[in-house]
Design an enzyme around this catalytic site. Structure first.
Site, PDB file in Angstrom:
ATOM      1  CG  ASP A   1     -20.855 -23.143  15.449  1.00 31.02           C
ATOM      2  OD1 ASP A   1     -21.812 -23.181  16.246  1.00 31.02           O
ATOM      3  OD2 ASP A   1     -19.791 -22.541  15.710  1.00 31.02           O
ATOM      4  CB  SER A   2     -22.268 -28.794  15.536  1.00 24.65           C
ATOM      5  OG  SER A   2     -20.866 -28.895  15.798  1.00 24.65           O
ATOM      6  N   GLY A   3     -21.404 -26.307  17.668  1.00 23.20           N
ATOM      7  CA  GLY A   3     -20.819 -26.141  18.998  1.00 23.20           C
ATOM      8  C   GLY A   3     -19.572 -26.977  19.185  1.00 23.20           C
ATOM      9  N   GLY A   4     -19.386 -27.955  18.304  1.00 21.69           N
ATOM     10  CA  GLY A   4     -18.272 -28.881  18.464  1.00 21.69           C
ATOM     11  C   GLY A   4     -16.919 -28.186  18.460  1.00 21.69           C
ATOM     12  CG  PHE A   5     -14.106 -25.041  15.908  1.00 24.78           C
ATOM     13  CD1 PHE A   5     -13.001 -25.689  15.369  1.00 24.78           C
ATOM     14  CD2 PHE A   5     -13.969 -23.715  16.289  1.00 24.78           C
ATOM     15  CE1 PHE A   5     -11.793 -25.024  15.196  1.00 24.78           C
ATOM     16  CE2 PHE A   5     -12.770 -23.036  16.117  1.00 24.78           C
ATOM     17  CZ  PHE A   5     -11.677 -23.691  15.574  1.00 24.78           C
TER      18      PHE A   5
ATOM     19  CG  ASP B   1     -17.493 -31.628  13.325  1.00 26.89           C
ATOM     20  OD1 ASP B   1     -17.857 -30.739  14.131  1.00 26.89           O
ATOM     21  OD2 ASP B   1     -16.748 -31.399  12.362  1.00 26.89           O
TER      22      ASP B   1
ATOM     23  CD  GLN C   1     -13.369 -32.619  11.004  1.00 32.49           C
ATOM     24  OE1 GLN C   1     -12.155 -32.446  10.840  1.00 32.49           O
ATOM     25  NE2 GLN C   1     -14.196 -31.622  11.376  1.00 32.49           N
TER      26      GLN C   1
ATOM     27  CG  ASP D   1     -17.444 -19.898   9.380  1.00 31.75           C
ATOM     28  OD1 ASP D   1     -17.200 -21.035   8.926  1.00 31.75           O
ATOM     29  OD2 ASP D   1     -17.027 -19.525  10.495  1.00 31.75           O
TER      30      ASP D   1
ATOM     31  CB  CYS E   1     -13.765   0.460  -1.123  1.00 30.12           C
ATOM     32  SG  CYS E   1     -14.929  -0.359  -0.007  1.00 30.12           S
TER      33      CYS E   1
ATOM     34  CB  CYS F   1     -17.631   0.216   2.469  1.00 29.08           C
ATOM     35  SG  CYS F   1     -16.166   0.885   3.298  1.00 29.08           S
TER      36      CYS F   1
ATOM     37  CB  CYS G   1     -13.878   3.438   1.262  1.00 23.49           C
ATOM     38  SG  CYS G   1     -12.796   2.145   1.929  1.00 23.49           S
TER      39      CYS G   1
ATOM     40  CG  HIS H   1     -13.141  -1.551   4.361  1.00 23.00           C
ATOM     41  ND1 HIS H   1     -13.200  -1.052   3.084  1.00 23.00           N
ATOM     42  CD2 HIS H   1     -12.124  -2.461   4.362  1.00 23.00           C
ATOM     43  CE1 HIS H   1     -12.252  -1.607   2.347  1.00 23.00           C
ATOM     44  NE2 HIS H   1     -11.583  -2.464   3.101  1.00 23.00           N
TER      45      HIS H   1
END
Lengths: 343, 343
Positions: free
Chosen positions: A60-64, A114, A157, A234, A272, A274, A277, A303
């Site tokens: 990510d850009s770090g913005g968030f 952003d 946005q 994500d 499942c 995994c 499970c 899981h």
């Protein structure tokens, strides 16, 4: 994409992350620029080698995350100045610096810098914020070192306003990106409103480029968004939930801390495949959780990531077969059925 | 034996424990009887199935940990009454109950219930404590349900007093056990005194039965004890150290939290084949430690268990080849050389 905030998908070895089917991870520019720093990671051969993950990484850009530092950051027209949550030290992110950091990390997919517009925002605030992000998107594009095999994504946005989403999508497609993210959602607007914004926004983005819905979400959010044309996601939900005893299953969430699991010999999800499970009872997972044993987060995270990857693989297969509606109907029926009845 | 206190070797999947070469685990009666309880584990098919470890398990008797509950336990001639450290509830352990619990757990190797004599203890106190343990050893033998493939070990006590160790060994061999443990050491007497007591005690125990030194120890303790005829050990050191940033290596301990590792691209131990050493730099392990990421304990615990298993495998091979002295000399030289010099 599993989230590997601080150069690790929490409680997972990277080999295990790959075993879940994950083909790409997300790394966080904000966390990595502070510790161990992007320059340090570059000296050590880049983020892939540093964290022993040879497959693609999106950063990510770090913005968030910088915007989330309430009271510790100041935005201006060129970027954001902020204080580290670790030691209070001052730092600055601009589009050019964010892109530089992502280059130092060796990101396969770089995100434009952003501002994630806070929610709720009135139309005027949302418009100003979106237009700032669009200027920064152009600055990010200019700073990005284009080369084969590496991608730069822009971020739409515009909050919940259709006209602003349209303006933003037009601005970004005008600049031209390798993929398009939809930002500013999953910030409190609720699932119905999120899906409505996707109904408006997704068709505005080129069909031959990946569409990425940032920070989403619950399993039902993924299914709803895929049905609206989203390709990538994500979210920390599968990993974070795994550290608090919450499993996400095809029959909905199951909290293994609940006393009803204490003597239950059944697996979390009998269908499942995994390790949690196939190797353990609910009683054991309950026990690990009560005893605060590290293996609890390890198994539940595995899981949850496995379930998310399987869900996405199922969606891909359903799309290929032209059976997406049937898949979604089955998904909803299973979720609605809820957890296994008590023994 | 890696220690799996609460039905898990902390920060390790059991498959990973097996990958280190471990063939047997230790489980703690005290912890398991309180949570989730031995009866619960029995209902769920026993400890092996509960924790997904199909190989042998040795359980301690609960004695050592109960005695450590200063101010919360009362010893009488028949057993110990104590309060749980978890919820303050009252419980009682006797030789018969300890053996019953170990049967419920499905232990492959059951330990006799004893009192670990505190250190220091004067001769009279040590004698009384040892004689109590010998009565309890007979009670444990009587309570043990003998059957093929399962073993009961007695525990020699007697503190640092040669005559008491002799009396204890004679009492136990008189009762007859499948293996013999040496208890009451590594409790503050120091390595030299511990090895001296082993010099006296080990030859008193049958050569055709395993000798097990309980709660030991550092790598040099293991080498010293093996040279004196000890076959088996358990210790939390490799797992506990792994959770505090300390790696145990052939060149001695290395604390990855130390700032000197922050930019070091080299593996912890370039000669080690464990996942921590083959996949990651010291800089990364340092980063995980500073960021308090769960993967840090996961990788360091793996390394430490791998190193311990490799050390024991090396000792076994050296014994088979008649080269134990040479092995010990090389071990000591490597440990004395210390960690890699800074780059």
């Amino acid at each position: 994409m599993p989230v590997g905030t601080a150069a690790t998908v929490k409680a997972m070895r990277p080999e295990s992350v790959a075993e879940t089917g994950a083909e790409i991870l997300l790394g966080n520019t904000y966390h990595l620029m502070l510790r161990p720093t992007a320059e340090r990671i570059a000296e050590l051969g880049g983020l892939h080698r540093f964290m022993n993950w040879p497959k693609p990484i999106l950063t990510d850009s770090g913005g968030f995350q910088v915007m989330s530092l309430a009271g510790r950051r100041k935005i201006d027209a060129e970027g954001v100045t902020f204080q580290s949550h670790i030691d209070g030290s001052r730092h600055r992110l601009t589009p050019a610096r964010s892109i530089e950091i992502q280059h130092l990390l060796g990101s396969d997919v770089t995100m434009a810098f952003d501002e994630c517009t806070p929610f709720p925002a009135d139309h005027r605030t949302a418009a100003e914020s979106m237009r700032l992000s669009m200027r920064w998107a152009a600055d990010s594009r200019a700073a990005f070192r284009d080369r084969p095999g590496y991608a730069l994504f822009g971020i739409v946005q515009g909050s919940v306003y259709d006209d602003l989403r349209r303006e933003s999508a037009a601005a970004l497609t005008g600049i031209g990106f390798d993929g398009y993210a939809i930002g500013g959602l999953a910030v409190g607007e609720g699932q119905a409103e999120m899906l409505r914004v996707l109904d408006v926004t997704a068709p505005l983005l080129p069909g031959d480029r990946p569409r990425y819905l940032m920070g989403v979400g619950k399993p039902a959010d993924l299914v709803g968004a895929v049905r609206r044309g989203v390709d990538m996601f994500d979210c920390v939900l599968p990993t974070r939930s795994g550290r608090t005893g919450q499993a996400l299953t095809r029959r909905g969430p199951v909290n293994v801390r609940n006393a009803r699991h204490a003597a239950d010999p059944r697996p979390l999800d009998p269908e499942c495949g995994c390790p949690a499970c196939t190797g353990y009872s609910r009683a054991y997972l309950h026990h690990l959780s009560k005893a605060e044993e590290i293996l609890g987060p390890m198994l539940l995270t595995w899981h949850n990531l496995h379930y998310y990857q399987e869900l996405m693989a199922g969606l891909r297969e359903a799309i290929a077969k032209g059976e997406l509606d049937a898949f979604a109907a089955r998904f909803e029926a299973e979720q609605a059925a809820g957890d296994l009845p008590p023994l």
